[in-house]
Design a protein around this motif. Structure first.
Motif, PDB file in Angstrom:
ATOM      1  N   ALA A  49       0.823  -1.218   0.000  1.00 57.51           N
ATOM      2  CA  ALA A  49       0.000   0.000   0.000  1.00 57.51           C
ATOM      3  C   ALA A  49       0.855   1.264   0.000  1.00 57.51           C
ATOM      4  CB  ALA A  49      -0.943  -0.009   1.202  1.00 57.51           C
ATOM      5  N   TYR A  50       2.052   1.202   0.596  1.00 61.56           N
ATOM      6  CA  TYR A  50       2.935   2.377   0.585  1.00 61.56           C
ATOM      7  C   TYR A  50       3.474   2.647  -0.817  1.00 61.56           C
ATOM      8  CZ  TYR A  50       2.793   2.779   5.638  1.00 61.56           C
ATOM      9  OH  TYR A  50       2.360   2.972   6.932  1.00 61.56           O
ATOM     10  N   ALA A  51       3.760   1.583  -1.567  1.00 60.87           N
ATOM     11  CA  ALA A  51       4.185   1.767  -2.961  1.00 60.87           C
ATOM     12  C   ALA A  51       3.030   2.320  -3.793  1.00 60.87           C
ATOM     13  CB  ALA A  51       4.673   0.448  -3.539  1.00 60.87           C
ATOM     14  N   ILE A  52       1.818   1.857  -3.522  1.00 60.82           N
ATOM     15  CA  ILE A  52       0.637   2.370  -4.225  1.00 60.82           C
ATOM     16  C   ILE A  52       0.453   3.854  -3.920  1.00 60.82           C
ATOM     17  CG2 ILE A  52      -1.892   2.241  -4.295  1.00 60.82           C
ATOM     18  CD1 ILE A  52      -1.553  -0.806  -3.793  1.00 60.82           C
ATOM     19  N   MET A  53       0.607   4.231  -2.661  1.00 62.69           N
ATOM     20  CA  MET A  53       0.478   5.637  -2.280  1.00 62.69           C
ATOM     21  C   MET A  53       1.522   6.493  -2.995  1.00 62.69           C
ATOM     22  SD  MET A  53       0.740   7.420   1.500  1.00 62.69           S
ATOM     23  CE  MET A  53       2.457   6.908   1.689  1.00 62.69           C
ATOM     24  N   ALA A  54       2.764   5.996  -3.078  1.00 67.78           N
ATOM     25  CA  ALA A  54       3.819   6.760  -3.753  1.00 67.78           C
ATOM     26  C   ALA A  54       3.508   6.924  -5.234  1.00 67.78           C
ATOM     27  CB  ALA A  54       5.158   6.051  -3.571  1.00 67.78           C
ATOM     28  N   ALA A  55       3.057   5.852  -5.896  1.00 68.33           N
ATOM     29  CA  ALA A  55       2.722   5.941  -7.320  1.00 68.33           C
ATOM     30  C   ALA A  55       1.570   6.895  -7.559  1.00 68.33           C
ATOM     31  CB  ALA A  55       2.372   4.547  -7.851  1.00 68.33           C
ATOM     32  N   ASN A  56       0.587   6.855  -6.699  1.00 71.43           N
ATOM     33  CA  ASN A  56      -0.562   7.743  -6.874  1.00 71.43           C
ATOM     34  C   ASN A  56      -0.171   9.196  -6.647  1.00 71.43           C
ATOM     35  OD1 ASN A  56      -3.536   8.206  -7.131  1.00 71.43           O
ATOM     36  ND2 ASN A  56      -3.278   8.938  -5.033  1.00 71.43           N
ATOM     37  N   SER A  57       0.673   9.451  -5.647  1.00 73.76           N
ATOM     38  CA  SER A  57       1.086  10.826  -5.348  1.00 73.76           C
ATOM     39  C   SER A  57       1.901  11.434  -6.485  1.00 73.76           C
ATOM     40  CB  SER A  57       1.916  10.851  -4.057  1.00 73.76           C
ATOM     41  OG  SER A  57       1.163  10.386  -2.971  1.00 73.76           O
ATOM     42  N   PHE A  58       2.702  10.602  -7.131  1.00 76.04           N
ATOM     43  CA  PHE A  58       3.608  11.102  -8.159  1.00 76.04           C
ATOM     44  C   PHE A  58       2.974  11.126  -9.546  1.00 76.04           C
ATOM     45  CE2 PHE A  58       7.303  10.258 -11.076  1.00 76.04           C
ATOM     46  CZ  PHE A  58       7.862  11.525 -10.969  1.00 76.04           C
ATOM     47  N   LEU A  59       2.195  10.098  -9.881  1.00 76.83           N
ATOM     48  CA  LEU A  59       1.697   9.928 -11.253  1.00 76.83           C
ATOM     49  C   LEU A  59       0.210  10.249 -11.418  1.00 76.83           C
ATOM     50  CD1 LEU A  59       3.549   6.576 -11.979  1.00 76.83           C
ATOM     51  CD2 LEU A  59       4.112   8.810 -12.963  1.00 76.83           C
ATOM     52  N   HIS A  60      -0.565  10.179 -10.344  1.00 74.57           N
ATOM     53  CA  HIS A  60      -2.014  10.431 -10.406  1.00 74.57           C
ATOM     54  C   HIS A  60      -2.687   9.661 -11.544  1.00 74.57           C
ATOM     55  CE1 HIS A  60      -1.516  13.603  -7.416  1.00 74.57           C
ATOM     56  NE2 HIS A  60      -0.501  14.047  -8.137  1.00 74.57           N
TER      57      HIS A  60
END
Length: 401
Positions: A315-326
């Motif tokens: 979930a932390y990797a998912i959060m990082a991808a969402n924050s950066f790439l939307h």
């Protein structure tokens, strides 16, 4: 969509590919809608579809309602499933498969290959392609109707050179994958990493259809990813976009310290084994992970805590991808999503880190095998990447002009 005024600047074979692509990926469609979607005249679409009907690649599928008041109905055009076939080869630490699909991307035959060890790349590739040749023979399909082969493989892939640059799980480095396959099959061969092949499959045939911004995480012994941004697959200078094993995330098992993604959220963490350069050891670890997943799916206790911790870590990797790439959607695939415990932990932790609506609407699980992704890749390559429609069935029928 291109305006009709651009028609004169398009090569005829380009129009054939675009019409066929709309029918394969979005059909059945009436001719008028195909013309509108790709920006050419309806007369051109009628001429192209007439020729494609003659080759047996497409078929008329019935009527679409037009204007109920006037009683007008339009004839739909869809793909003819047995009009052509595509091959797939999938190679990873878990399993090695060959498969064949039809034009509708329906699997019609598949075969699993078992290797004692995977380190000999030449042996693995030659055995896989010979198994595919045998599968083709057993399927009794016309070789002239086999249009291409897709290869999905673990590691960093240079699809233009047809080389696997690096695959720690296989123990391969800088291997020419395309040549030994293409020399035997005499077909166009498309090669991608497993996450990229799955992302293409999702965008062509799966839950990400019509979306231009998608991130996919493939959750296996290691966690790999694929990024499509503004309709383009991101590769990087060394074809290494998506190799995220060194991404640091909180490690729940070590008092909140940071640790590499694979050692927290991947299968290595669950079976409590580090990655190895020995392909035999990797195969054993893959089998151990599958045993854990099966036990969890059958509600047999034993590894629940490790599966939960790994899911929360992802979930932390998912959060990082969402924050950066939307992205419009984040897809999760791979063996680990077959574990109910892992899936639930990912969703619940993502809901905490981002929000519940995101976890329930933008986060999707995509169950697809690597060999299904491989023949989906072959179809995508045939429709979008080959310079011209180099292989169209013509026996007893008119060729497409």
């Amino acid at each position: 969509m291109q305006p009709i005024s651009n028609l004169q600047r398009q090569r005829p074979e380009g129009n054939i590919k675009r019409v066929l692509s709309e029918i394969v990926l979005c059909g059945p469609l009436p001719r008028s809608e195909i013309a509108q979607r790709i920006g050419i005249t309806q007369a051109s679409v009628s001429r192209i579809t007439r020729n494609l009907l003659d080759t047996g690649l497409i078929q008329e599928t019935g009527h679409f309602p037009d204007d109920p008041k006037l009683g007008r109905r339009r004839i739909g055009i869809g793909v003819c499933p047995d009009g052509g076939y595509f091959a797939g080869i999938a190679i990873n630490a878990f399993r090695q498969d060959v498969a064949i699909s039809n034009m509708a991307n329906e699997s019609i035959a598949e075969s699993r290959i078992q290797f004692a060890e995977l380190e000999d790349a030449d042996n693995v590739l030659n055995t896989c392609v010979q198994a595919l040749v045998q599968l083709i023979d057993e399927s009794s399909i016309n070789p002239g109707q086999l249009f291409g082969c897709g290869v999905s493989i673990s590691g960093a892939v240079d699809p233009h050179q047809g080389r696997l640059r690096d695959s720690p799980t296989l123990g391969w480095k800088d291997v020419d994958v395309r040549t030994p396959i293409q020399s035997i099959l005499d077909l166009p061969v498309a090669i991608e990493s497993i996450p990229n092949a799955k992302n293409f499959a999702a965008r062509c045939f799966g839950p990400a259809k019509h979306l231009d911004n998608v991130v996919l995480f493939n959750c296996s012994l290691a966690v790999g990813s694929s990024v499509i941004a503004d309709g383009t697959l991101l590769r990087g200078a060394d074809s290494n976009v998506g190799l995220i094993e060194k991404l640091l995330i909180p490690d729940a098992g070590s008092a909140g310290t940071l640790a590499p993604l694979d050692s927290v959220a991947g299968g290595y963490a669950i079976i409590d084994n580090p990655a190895s350069s020995d392909s035999t050891a990797e195969f054993t670890m893959a089998q151990n992970l599958m045993d854990v997943i099966r036990r969890d799916s059958n509600q047999i206790t034993g590894a629940i805590r490790l599966l939960e911790e790994a899911g929360r870590g992802l979930a932390y990797a998912i959060m990082a991808a969402n924050s950066f790439l939307h992205p419009q959607m984040i897809l999760l695939s791979g063996p680990l999503i077959e574990s109910p415990t892992y899936r639930n932990a990912v969703v619940e932790e993502t809901a905490k880190l981002i929000d519940r609506q995101f976890a329930e609407s933008k986060l999707k699980f995509f169950s697809i095998s690597s060999h299904e992704a491989a023949h989906s890749l072959a179809i995508h390559y045939y429709l979008h990447e080959i310079g011209e429609m180099s292989k169209i069935p013509t026996v007893g029928k008119r060729a497409v002009a």
